[in-house]
Design a protein around this motif. Structure first.
Motif, mmCIF file in Angstrom:
data_model
loop_
_atom_site.group_PDB
_atom_site.id
_atom_site.type_symbol
_atom_site.label_atom_id
_atom_site.label_comp_id
_atom_site.label_asym_id
_atom_site.label_seq_id
_atom_site.Cartn_x
_atom_site.Cartn_y
_atom_site.Cartn_z
ATOM 1 N N GLY A 120 61.073 -64.899 -15.172
ATOM 2 C CA GLY A 120 60.784 -64.258 -13.723
ATOM 3 C C GLY A 120 61.220 -62.951 -13.696
ATOM 4 N N ALA A 121 62.249 -62.456 -14.331
ATOM 5 C CA ALA A 121 62.753 -61.086 -14.346
ATOM 6 C C ALA A 121 61.738 -60.239 -14.852
ATOM 7 C CB ALA A 121 64.291 -61.072 -14.960
ATOM 8 N N LEU A 122 61.333 -60.719 -15.923
ATOM 9 C CA LEU A 122 60.453 -59.846 -16.681
ATOM 10 C C LEU A 122 59.037 -59.624 -16.144
ATOM 11 C CD1 LEU A 122 59.473 -58.240 -19.203
ATOM 12 C CD2 LEU A 122 58.931 -60.339 -20.403
ATOM 13 N N LYS A 123 58.457 -60.849 -15.663
ATOM 14 C CA LYS A 123 57.342 -60.695 -14.915
ATOM 15 C C LYS A 123 57.394 -59.758 -13.523
ATOM 16 C CE LYS A 123 53.091 -61.803 -13.544
ATOM 17 N NZ LYS A 123 52.970 -61.070 -12.435
ATOM 18 N N ASN A 124 58.586 -59.847 -12.943
ATOM 19 C CA ASN A 124 58.904 -58.956 -11.850
ATOM 20 C C ASN A 124 58.826 -57.504 -12.152
ATOM 21 O OD1 ASN A 124 59.670 -58.528 -8.905
ATOM 22 N ND2 ASN A 124 61.615 -57.860 -9.942
ATOM 23 N N ALA A 125 59.445 -57.261 -13.338
ATOM 24 C CA ALA A 125 59.539 -55.914 -14.055
ATOM 25 C C ALA A 125 58.143 -55.382 -14.100
ATOM 26 C CB ALA A 125 60.339 -55.730 -15.016
ATOM 27 N N LEU A 126 57.419 -56.224 -14.507
ATOM 28 C CA LEU A 126 55.905 -55.871 -15.117
ATOM 29 C C LEU A 126 55.500 -55.578 -13.658
ATOM 30 C CD1 LEU A 126 55.548 -58.332 -17.747
ATOM 31 C CD2 LEU A 126 54.930 -55.921 -18.278
ATOM 32 N N ASP A 127 55.383 -56.164 -12.958
ATOM 33 C CA ASP A 127 54.814 -56.060 -11.506
ATOM 34 C C ASP A 127 55.340 -54.906 -10.864
ATOM 35 O OD1 ASP A 127 53.341 -58.575 -11.924
ATOM 36 O OD2 ASP A 127 54.632 -59.759 -10.453
ATOM 37 N N GLN A 128 56.568 -54.554 -11.123
ATOM 38 C CA GLN A 128 56.989 -53.071 -10.365
ATOM 39 C C GLN A 128 56.566 -51.766 -10.760
ATOM 40 O OE1 GLN A 128 59.012 -53.210 -7.586
ATOM 41 N NE2 GLN A 128 60.088 -55.380 -8.219
ATOM 42 N N ALA A 129 55.530 -51.703 -11.733
ATOM 43 C CA ALA A 129 54.632 -50.482 -12.091
ATOM 44 C C ALA A 129 53.142 -50.824 -12.407
ATOM 45 C CB ALA A 129 55.416 -50.035 -13.263
ATOM 46 N N TYR A 130 52.588 -49.852 -12.457
ATOM 47 C CA TYR A 130 50.959 -50.268 -12.895
ATOM 48 C C TYR A 130 50.681 -48.887 -13.683
ATOM 49 C CZ TYR A 130 46.156 -51.627 -13.169
ATOM 50 O OH TYR A 130 44.980 -51.887 -13.545
ATOM 51 N N ARG A 131 50.684 -47.693 -13.168
ATOM 52 C CA ARG A 131 50.260 -46.590 -13.733
ATOM 53 C C ARG A 131 50.798 -46.320 -15.119
ATOM 54 N NH1 ARG A 131 46.881 -43.518 -10.618
ATOM 55 N NH2 ARG A 131 46.753 -43.975 -8.599
ATOM 56 N N GLU A 132 52.189 -46.548 -15.122
ATOM 57 C CA GLU A 132 53.208 -46.185 -16.296
ATOM 58 C C GLU A 132 52.851 -47.010 -17.567
ATOM 59 O OE1 GLU A 132 54.505 -44.887 -12.241
ATOM 60 O OE2 GLU A 132 54.045 -46.818 -13.097
ATOM 61 N N TRP A 133 52.309 -48.096 -17.313
ATOM 62 C CA TRP A 133 51.831 -49.260 -18.293
ATOM 63 C C TRP A 133 50.712 -48.721 -19.011
ATOM 64 C CZ3 TRP A 133 56.046 -51.712 -19.283
ATOM 65 C CH2 TRP A 133 56.971 -52.464 -18.385
ATOM 66 N N ASN A 134 49.742 -48.115 -18.219
ATOM 67 C CA ASN A 134 48.447 -48.031 -18.559
ATOM 68 C C ASN A 134 48.048 -47.196 -19.939
ATOM 69 O OD1 ASN A 134 46.880 -47.185 -15.405
ATOM 70 N ND2 ASN A 134 47.791 -49.046 -16.067
ATOM 71 N N ARG A 135 47.037 -47.694 -20.616
ATOM 72 C CA ARG A 135 46.528 -47.045 -21.911
ATOM 73 C C ARG A 135 47.866 -46.929 -23.081
ATOM 74 N NH1 ARG A 135 43.533 -44.917 -17.602
ATOM 75 N NH2 ARG A 135 41.356 -45.540 -17.740
ATOM 76 N N LYS A 136 48.859 -47.762 -23.142
ATOM 77 C CA LYS A 136 49.763 -47.878 -23.947
ATOM 78 C C LYS A 136 49.741 -49.339 -24.844
ATOM 79 C CE LYS A 136 52.292 -44.688 -21.111
ATOM 80 N NZ LYS A 136 53.640 -44.603 -20.432
ATOM 81 N N PRO A 137 50.319 -49.316 -25.992
ATOM 82 C CA PRO A 137 50.071 -50.711 -26.698
ATOM 83 C C PRO A 137 51.444 -51.225 -26.169
ATOM 84 C CG PRO A 137 50.965 -48.822 -28.105
ATOM 85 C CD PRO A 137 50.603 -48.179 -26.935
ATOM 86 N N ALA A 138 51.444 -52.841 -26.171
ATOM 87 C CA ALA A 138 52.397 -53.678 -25.868
ATOM 88 C C ALA A 138 52.638 -54.733 -27.037
ATOM 89 C CB ALA A 138 52.175 -54.441 -24.503
ATOM 90 N N ALA A 139 53.743 -54.726 -27.750
ATOM 91 C CA ALA A 139 54.148 -55.573 -28.552
ATOM 92 C C ALA A 139 55.279 -56.745 -28.107
ATOM 93 C CB ALA A 139 54.615 -54.952 -29.964
ATOM 94 N N ALA A 140 55.554 -57.532 -28.987
ATOM 95 C CA ALA A 140 56.224 -58.331 -28.469
ATOM 96 C C ALA A 140 57.262 -59.369 -29.766
ATOM 97 C CB ALA A 140 55.920 -59.711 -27.878
ATOM 98 N N MET A 141 58.439 -59.543 -29.363
ATOM 99 C CA MET A 141 59.466 -60.468 -30.153
ATOM 100 C C MET A 141 59.792 -61.486 -29.304
ATOM 101 S SD MET A 141 62.874 -59.683 -32.479
ATOM 102 C CE MET A 141 63.526 -61.078 -33.427
ATOM 103 N N GLY A 142 59.603 -62.703 -29.656
ATOM 104 C CA GLY A 142 60.012 -63.934 -28.876
ATOM 105 C C GLY A 142 60.840 -64.705 -29.540
ATOM 106 N N TYR A 143 61.717 -65.481 -28.971
ATOM 107 C CA TYR A 143 62.738 -66.476 -29.471
ATOM 108 C C TYR A 143 62.690 -67.527 -28.767
ATOM 109 C CZ TYR A 143 65.617 -64.462 -25.743
ATOM 110 O OH TYR A 143 66.108 -63.916 -24.342
ATOM 111 N N GLY A 144 63.156 -68.705 -29.339
ATOM 112 C CA GLY A 144 63.178 -69.828 -28.783
ATOM 113 C C GLY A 144 62.747 -70.967 -29.832
ATOM 114 N N GLY A 145 62.676 -72.441 -29.365
ATOM 115 C CA GLY A 145 62.300 -73.425 -30.059
ATOM 116 C C GLY A 145 60.749 -73.290 -30.864
ATOM 117 N N VAL A 146 59.783 -72.641 -30.360
ATOM 118 C CA VAL A 146 58.463 -72.424 -30.773
ATOM 119 C C VAL A 146 58.438 -70.698 -30.850
ATOM 120 C CG1 VAL A 146 57.651 -74.385 -29.794
ATOM 121 C CG2 VAL A 146 57.400 -72.411 -28.522
ATOM 122 N N GLY A 147 59.532 -70.079 -30.814
ATOM 123 C CA GLY A 147 59.401 -68.631 -30.990
ATOM 124 C C GLY A 147 58.512 -67.897 -30.000
#
Length: 197
Positions: free
Chosen positions: A94-121
């Motif tokens: 929820g913290a990450l989703k909220n942080a994503l929702d707190q901006a819009y213009r700043e995210w635009n037209r930039k790449p988004a990558a991810a590293m995940g962790y947990g039972g299924v990565g």
């Protein structure tokens, strides 16, 4: 292009008992070996973001809460993002989703990558993250790093709590592919943003 892409590695959990710090530190250390991009760790704990409560997205109306504005100003410094994410009930925290929702213009037209962790990565969380990234007009990358299964339990406090070095041979091929893709898209989007500014 003379300016190197500057990339944020965003820690997507704020829990006191989070595991994120270990993979985030490893990711930063590995990424900093590259010469084609610069990297900075950005921790959501350092931004006391309220639950989203603006009149509308900052696509439409400037945000009023100074905490949200501070977050937006930080995001604007970067040319791309790597999200270090756990998986909560098949999605991002929820913290990450909220942080994503707190901006819009700043995210635009930039790449988004991810590293995940947990039972299924965090595979399902990363899939959700890609959908959110599309709506925020980011370029979600195909390649990701998944720390899961036996490797996760080797380095997690839920298991042996070993060092990341014990599993890095399994992660490095995925990391290299992700960072190569990130560099390509960061340079491409930087050039186009400069052209259309």
């Amino acid at each position: 292009m003379t300016k190197k892409p500057h990339i944020a590695i965003i820690i997507g959990s704020t829990r006191a008992a989070r595991f994120a710090d270990k993979p985030a530190a490893w990711l930063l250390e590995q990424a900093q070996k590259r010469e084609d991009m610069s990297f900075e760790l950005v921790d959501l704990r350092d931004y006391d973001l309220p639950l989203f409560d603006e009149v509308a997205s900052n696509l439409w109306v400037p945000s009023q809460d100074p905490r949200a504005v501070k977050w937006q100003q930080k995001l604007a410094e970067f040319d791309g993002y790597v999200f270090v994410t756990s998986e909560y009930n098949h999605s991002v925290s929820g913290a990450l989703k909220n942080a994503l929702d707190q901006a819009y213009r700043e995210w635009n037209r930039k790449p988004a990558a991810a590293m995940g962790y947990g039972g299924v990565g965090a595979a399902r969380a990363i899939e959700h993250l890609r959908g959110i990234a599309v709506e925020l007009q980011m370029v979600p990358l195909r390649n990701a790093v998944h720390l899961g299964g036996g490797d996760f339990f080797k380095v997690s406090p839920l298991g042996a709590n070993g060092e990341m070095a014990e599993v890095e041979a399994n992660l490095l091929p995925a990391l290299d592919a992700m960072l190569d893709e990130l560099a390509w898209w960061a340079e491409a989007t930087m050039a186009q943003r400069a052209k259309t500014a």
